[in-house]
Design an enzyme around this catalytic site. Structure first.
Site, PDB file in Angstrom:
ATOM      1  N   HIS A 139       0.808  -1.216   0.000  1.00 13.44           N
ATOM      2  CA  HIS A 139       0.000   0.000   0.000  1.00 13.44           C
ATOM      3  C   HIS A 139       0.842   1.267   0.000  1.00 13.44           C
ATOM      4  O   HIS A 139       0.299   2.369  -0.135  1.00 13.44           O
ATOM      5  CB  HIS A 139      -0.930   0.001   1.216  1.00 13.44           C
ATOM      6  CG  HIS A 139      -0.210   0.108   2.529  1.00 13.44           C
ATOM      7  ND1 HIS A 139       0.171  -1.002   3.262  1.00 13.44           N
ATOM      8  CD2 HIS A 139       0.228   1.178   3.237  1.00 13.44           C
ATOM      9  CE1 HIS A 139       0.790  -0.612   4.355  1.00 13.44           C
ATOM     10  NE2 HIS A 139       0.836   0.707   4.370  1.00 13.44           N
ATOM     11  N   ASP A 161      -0.409  -7.926   1.693  1.00 12.30           N
ATOM     12  CA  ASP A 161      -0.101  -6.504   1.529  1.00 12.30           C
ATOM     13  C   ASP A 161       1.406  -6.291   1.475  1.00 12.30           C
ATOM     14  O   ASP A 161       1.967  -5.472   2.217  1.00 12.30           O
ATOM     15  CB  ASP A 161      -0.730  -5.700   2.675  1.00 12.30           C
ATOM     16  CG  ASP A 161      -0.678  -4.198   2.401  1.00 12.30           C
ATOM     17  OD1 ASP A 161      -0.439  -3.824   1.240  1.00 12.30           O
ATOM     18  OD2 ASP A 161      -0.845  -3.416   3.348  1.00 12.30           O
ATOM     19  N   SER A 213       5.018   2.823   7.924  1.00 12.40           N
ATOM     20  CA  SER A 213       4.754   1.540   7.276  1.00 12.40           C
ATOM     21  C   SER A 213       6.020   1.015   6.612  1.00 12.40           C
ATOM     22  O   SER A 213       6.694   1.723   5.862  1.00 12.40           O
ATOM     23  CB  SER A 213       3.648   1.701   6.237  1.00 12.40           C
ATOM     24  OG  SER A 213       3.305   0.463   5.681  1.00 12.40           O
TER      25      SER A 213
END
Length: 1248
Positions: A139, A161, A213
């Site tokens: 993402h 992901d 992230s």
């Protein structure tokens, strides 16, 4: 204190620390005890310490603080002072906490193994070098800030992901190691400590933020244990969403409510060829409340922009007044919309009208029976655009009006329960019915209602038809409309409403027409004179005209209206539209359902008798667990007794929402295999009636034939003897011949005459002659019994005993049945070593096919935009790439219908109707996936008893994958059967799997499965074939009639039948995510075992046993370890010995026992043989055991047999003994008769 930048310090480049003043040295002394005389002395000592130990530079900060206070009071900045005292202003920033040991250690490791991911120059996340891979969250948008890594080809996994690529060779030294070992405790990451407990990673709230992230989490050895993807705020702590490893298998841990932590990238919108961030609209227009019409035009221009909803939110909340009411922001969007009037087919008493509560759409996708109803009024909003739960607003002619929400009603066959309302939508739980009515009472106490035909039959949740949720029961998967007013992914289109005709605006005054606008914008047109049309915001008079020659309509371009097929479109604005989110999304939840009362179960011979007590209609289903499942089901509404036959493979019964009941038969019978002939025949007849009848019939025929042959030979011999003497007058029969042939010596007489003579004259001789054949028969039978060549007990035990599971090498290969829960033992005999027993049990077996998704199908939604209605104008359809798109132009519609057509035409009108199909909003949760199934891979969990330890391992049954149990290597498979319960094409719906020959992609048929197809639930590529045909509108009101086939998906849901979970053969249990079949009892599982030399015990080190004997005091066959054997022995020394049965048909529970001196041991065994003869090996010595087993008393049990079941039962020793006796007796008779015949023939031939 000033710190060196972290990257510089931990990049191994040393720089001296800048000089800073030494901190003040303070001597902290213990507090003196309160003493009266020492009080003054203590004060003196404290004062001296302050004077001598305080440093001078501390005075400077006091001046700074003083100046700072003066500066705040003056509020007049001084240039010179500000320039000099700028650093003190930044002092709070310098008070940042110094990085602790954990942060410093992580920063040091991170410096080499992580790289920034940038998008348009901004850092959006990180990529990490782990092992031999570079990993980046999928993402996180952007490219890695490294030339070598940026050009790599990444493989994307949406499930985890994550994006991965192989690390370049020259960078492998910079990568961090990873580990799957995660004991509970604290770990490290960039912002400090991470706690791992209960399978979750948590941090203090505020320690992580968007932009983190991709950061790794390390253990104390510097190994990566997880990669951060996001977090979920849980109050004092934040739960991290991470990707981690469990035994080399990647897993993703996602807490509920987790958000991705990539740095948000501003989305740009467009206004007059100028781009701007969608969340920050420009000031012309910048707010709906200031310039509503221009703001709506700006939103319509950006309706297809990804940042449309950011722009909508910013445009509607820019007013300070609205910010103060942000708690009700969910209703804020409705201030840009309005209710409307639309056609209703039944407004009461069967009359149609333009209703303020017209029904637009009724949705019933929720499996819990909740309805989602869309109406033309708006609930929870007042006419001043404020929010009020107790109000609703509706269109009263062309002006909105308020009413009480308490007057809202919904009913089918009876009143419904309204569970939620917001905007145009109502949630209601309704009873069964054929129509749906929605109504309300306005402020004038006038009732308005609208009724639509609608068949409503609440679906069944689970396997019981209940009406109200119980207090206790079973949680079942279902779907419902979530009662949430927050913005969802579901949306509806809105557009600018057309002009609303209003004849009341015009009045006749002395040959003139006066138009009263009432503070509105009115569009007028009069057919009297020239230039009598236009827009006006003030009252206007049309001279020399009549009301019938004029047309007036209210124009309002400050509000949107729902894009309804019952209201025409604004012709001037064309296809311009907006979008708004709608509440109450469909979501998968659990619903509590009842559990039916447990049935009263009685067991019979190979059958189960169940007495059922249903409180409501309950589904009963059952299947055989063999190759032919023979699935049956029925709804039980009243008390009922059912009798179900239990086959040898077992029976699975499911009653209501209870867990399935499983039954297996036992070889119970009333007779016995060790009794008299009639008991033996009864025993086998009840077990195997057909075979028993055949065998007894054949045996009887053979025995009778033998007796007949013997009688025939005797009669032939007697005739040979009598004939010569009958033909010779006065002949005398020799004594020996008369004795053998039972004739008189002097005169030939019949046997009847001789018997009468002996009975009358010599009765003792009569009885003696009768006893002689019987005595000869007994003697012959005893002789036959003593013959060494006589057959012993003929059983299948002899056949099954050939080739016991032994091997003379450390490489051992065995084959175990593919049956879960049944232990299997094998004996490894190696020369020079003591035997080793291995016990293996399949805990689970999984068949997982390789699937390729063809498409998903779901319920379709027919989109009917508002039609274009024009006055005698030519309209032309345009091609649009929409699924199942249809467009038609109809001329000559709505004659003389001004108000109905919303058009300035007094003759005829032209309508352009459009329609297309798209996926319903429910497709995100309610859909079926069509897969192609390919070769299935087998894997299983195996429990191995090896060297006294139970070890559970998981292995792929492909004959190649090796697993290690302590120091032994096991290779499982490949399976003997490539069977799988899945066909080449399967359909998956939620947790159910169906074998179905579905149509291929792009070849769907109307009204059938696959009439609408999409690659994934989220993809935009949609194929549809729903037989959508537009029809000509009829006079009376604006509408878009059409014909269409019903949803094939909903039809399939009704007719799909039972899933593979209930119909699969061999007792397979079907599961999804991933699709797999578990514990199918079919085929065999070969296992290759490589045992090291160190695992064996030499014979000289193991005890040796002598004087062994075996006695079986009790034995019940076909029962789980129903036999007990006592083995007596004499051991040379104390030690452990392996115990193993050398016969397949006998299973011993014990695998290893401890022996010592002269003693005995008791073992439990299980067998299906009525007369079991087997050999037991203890250490290296074998002993023979023989058992006479009796049938079990229980007819049915709830567990499978733990022994090898034989297709045909063996013949017991007692039965063989009776067979030998009967056969021997009849055979003796035949032999004697044959001997007599031979002697007679020899004598007869010698005479001739």
């Amino acid at each position: 204190m000033e710190f060196i930048p972290t990257q510089t310090f931990y990049n191994r480049r040393y720089q001296p620390r800048p000089w800073t003043p030494r901190p003040t040295i303070q001597v902290i002394r213990p507090r003196p005890r309160p003493q009266r005389k020492a009080g003054q002395l203590a004060q003196l000592i404290s004062a001296v310490n302050k004077l001598t130990m305080r440093a001078v530079p501390q005075q400077k900060p006091r001046k700074n603080r003083k100046n700072k206070k003066q500066k705040q009071k003056q509020q007049a900045p001084r240039n010179n002072m500000n320039q000099k005292k700028q650093p003190p202003k930044k002092k709070p920033a310098q008070k940042k906490k110094k990085p602790g040991r954990r942060e410093r250690m992580c920063m040091k490791i991170e410096n080499d193994c992580i790289f920034e991911v940038k998008h348009e120059g901004k850092v959006t996340g990180y990529a990490c070098l782990v092992g031999d891979k570079v990993m980046k969250p999928a993402h996180v948008k952007g490219t890695i800030d490294n030339a070598d890594l940026a050009k790599l080809a990444f493989k994307r996994s949406s499930k985890y992901d994550l994006e991965c690529a192989q690390i370049p060779v020259h960078m492998k030294s910079d990568a961090s190691k990873f580990t799957h070992e995660k004991p509970e405790g604290y770990y490290n990451w960039h912002h400090g400590a991470v706690q791992y407990s209960g399978g979750r990673f948590t941090i203090p709230t505020g320690a992580g933020k968007p932009g983190d992230s991709g950061r790794p989490i390390f253990d104390n050895k510097g190994r990566v244990v997880a990669i951060v993807l996001g977090g979920a705020n849980e109050g004092a702590r934040t739960a991290l969403s991470v990707v981690t490893w469990n035994k080399d298998i990647v897993t993703k841990i996602t807490p509920e409510g987790a958000e991705e932590w990539s740095l948000a990238i501003p989305v740009m919108c467009l206004l007059a060829n100028t781009t701007f961030p969608c969340s920050q609209p420009p000031c012309a227009p910048c707010c709906y409340e200031k310039e509503p019409e221009k703001t709506l035009r700006m939103l319509e221009d950006n309706v297809m922009s990804p940042g449309y909803y950011q722009l909508l939110q910013a445009s509607l909340t820019c007013s300070p007044r609205r910010q103060r009411r942000s708690i009700k922001d969910n209703f804020n969007v409705y201030k840009a919309t309005r209710p409307y009037l639309a056609h209703c087919p039944d407004c009461g008493e069967g009359h149609s009208c333009h209703s303020p509560v017209a029904l637009e759409r009724i949705r019933n996708e929720a499996t819990d029976g909740t309805l989602k109803i869309q109406v033309s009024l708006q609930i929870g909003i007042k006419t001043d655009d404020s929010h009020d739960w107790t109000k609703l607003r509706y269109m009263d002619n062309h002006m909105p009006a308020d009413a009480e929400r308490a007057g809202l009603l919904v009913r089918t066959s009876a009143p419904c329960t309204i569970t939620g309302t917001m905007g145009h939508f109502i949630l209601a739980r309704c009873p069964k019915g054929e129509t749906l009515t929605v109504g309300f009472t306005d402020g004038r106490k006038i009732s308005h209602s609208c009724t639509h035909p609608f068949h409503h039959d609440p679906p069944v949740i689970g396997r019981e038809k209940f009406h109200s949720r119980p207090q206790h029961g079973k949680e079942l998967p279902c779907s419902t409309y979530v009662q949430s007013n927050a913005a969802t992914a579901e949306e509806v289109e809105v557009h600018m409403p057309p002009d609303t005709p209003d004849r009341t605006l015009m009045s006749q005054q002395s040959g003139n027409v006066k138009i009263t606008v009432n503070s509105q914008t009115v569009r007028y047109k009069c057919n009297c004179g020239d230039s009598n049309e236009g827009l006006t915001t003030t009252d206007k008079v049309i001279n020399n005209c009549k009301v019938d020659q004029c047309h007036a309509a209210v124009t309002n371009h400050k509000k949107w209206q729902y894009n309804s097929p019952l209201v025409p479109r604004n012709v001037e604005l064309g296809d311009r539209k907006g979008k708004i989110h709608i509440p109450f999304p469909l979501a998968n939840v659990t619903c509590r359902g009842p559990k039916a009362r447990n049935p009263t179960v009685t067991y019979g011979k190979n059958q189960v008798i169940m007495l059922l007590y249903p409180d409501h209609p309950t589904l009963l289903s059952y299947r055989n667990m063999g190759e032919e499942p023979n699935y049956q089901e029925e709804w039980v509404t009243h008390k009922k007794e059912v009798r179900l036959t239990v086959p040898t493979e077992g029976l699975e019964v499911t009653w209501g929402n209870n867990e399935p009941y499983k039954y297996w038969p036992q070889l119970s019978t009333n007779g016995t295999a060790h009794g008299h002939p009639h008991e033996i025949i009864l025993y086998y007849y009840e077990l195997y009636p057909t075979m028993t009848v055949v065998v007894v019939s054949v045996a009887s025929f053979v025995l009778l034939s033998m007796v007949g042959v013997a009688v025939g030979m005797c009669m032939c011999a007697r005739r040979r003897c009598i004939t010569p003497y009958e033909l010779t007058p006065g002949a005398t029969v020799p004594f020996l011949l008369s004795l053998i042939c039972c004739i008189r010596t002097a005169k030939a007489a019949t046997y009847q005459e001789a018997a009468v003579y002996l009975w009358n004259e010599q009765q003792p001789l009569f009885w003696l002659q009768a006893i002689i054949p019987l005595a000869a028969l007994i003697v012959l039978c005893n002789c036959l019994r003593l013959l060494p060549c006589c057959c012993k007990t003929l059983t299948f035990l002899a056949v099954m005993s050939v080739g016991a599971h032994t091997v003379s090498a450390y490489e051992h290969v065995t084959v175990i049945p593919n049956t879960v829960g049944v232990p299997y033992k094998t004996l490894v005999n190696r020369p020079g070593y003591s035997p080793m027993v291995l016990e293996m049990e399949l805990l689970s077996v999984t068949l997982e096919p390789t699937l390729s998704l063809d498409y998903i199908t779901c319920e379709y939604k027919t989109v009917i935009p508002s039609p274009y209605v024009k006055c005698l104008r030519y309209s032309e359809c345009k091609d649009k790439s929409l699924p199942d798109y249809s467009c038609k132009v109809f001329t000559g519609v709505y004659p003389f219908m001004w108000g109905g057509a919303y058009c300035f035409c007094d003759t005829e009108n032209t309508q352009l109707s459009e329609a297309h199909v798209e996926k319903s909003e429910s497709c995100k949760t309610e859909f079926a996936s069509a897969y192609r199934a390919h070769t299935a891979s087998a894997s299983g969990k195996l429990r191995v008893l090896y060297q006294g330890n139970n070890v559970t391992v998981s292995a792929y049954a492909n004959g190649d994958h090796a697993v290690t149990v302590k120091d032994a290597k096991f290779i499982v498979g490949p399976m003997s059967s490539a069977w799988t319960p899945f066909d080449n094409k399967i359909v998956v719906y939620k947790g159910d799997v169906y074998n179905m020959d579905y149509p291929p992609f792009g070849a769907g048929r109307p009204g059938q499965f696959g009439d609408i197809q999409s690659r994934t639930p989220e993809s935009e590529d949609v194929y549809a074939n729903t037989q959508l045909v537009l029809q000509r509108p009829s006079a009376g009101t604006v509408h878009v009639p059409y014909s269409q086939a019903p949803s094939g998906f909903k039809y399939w849901l009704k007719e799909r039948g039972a899933s593979l979970q209930h119909t699969a053969p061999f007792g397979c249990q079907i599961a999804t995510n991933p699709v797999r079949a578990m514990n199918c009892a079919v085929g065999n599982m070969p296992i290759s075992i490589d045992i090291p030399d160190a695992a064996f015990t030499r014979v000289v080190d193991a005890p040796s046993l002598t004087d062994m004997s075996c006695e079986v005091p009790a034995c019940t066959h076909s029962s789980d370890f129903g036999g007990a054997a006592i083995i007596k022995y004499a051991a040379s020394k104390k030690g452990k010995c392996a115990v193993h049965s050398m016969t397949n048909a006998v299973t011993i529970r014990e695998a290893e026992i401890e022996v010592e001196g002269n003693s005995q041991l008791q073992i439990s065994f299980s067998t299906a043989l009525a007369s079991a003869e087997f050999r037991v090996q203890v250490c290296s010595t074998q002993v023979h055991c023989a058992a006479e087993c009796h049938p079990p008393k229980d007819h049915i049990v709830n567990y499978p047999a733990s022994h090898t079941t034989l297709g045909v039962q063996d013949i017991s020793a007692t039965a063989m003994s009776w067979v030998q006796k009967i056969t021997g007796g009849v055979g003796l008779v035949v032999a004697v008769a044959a001997l007599i015949l031979i002697v007679v023939l020899c004598v007869s031939f010698s005479r001739h």
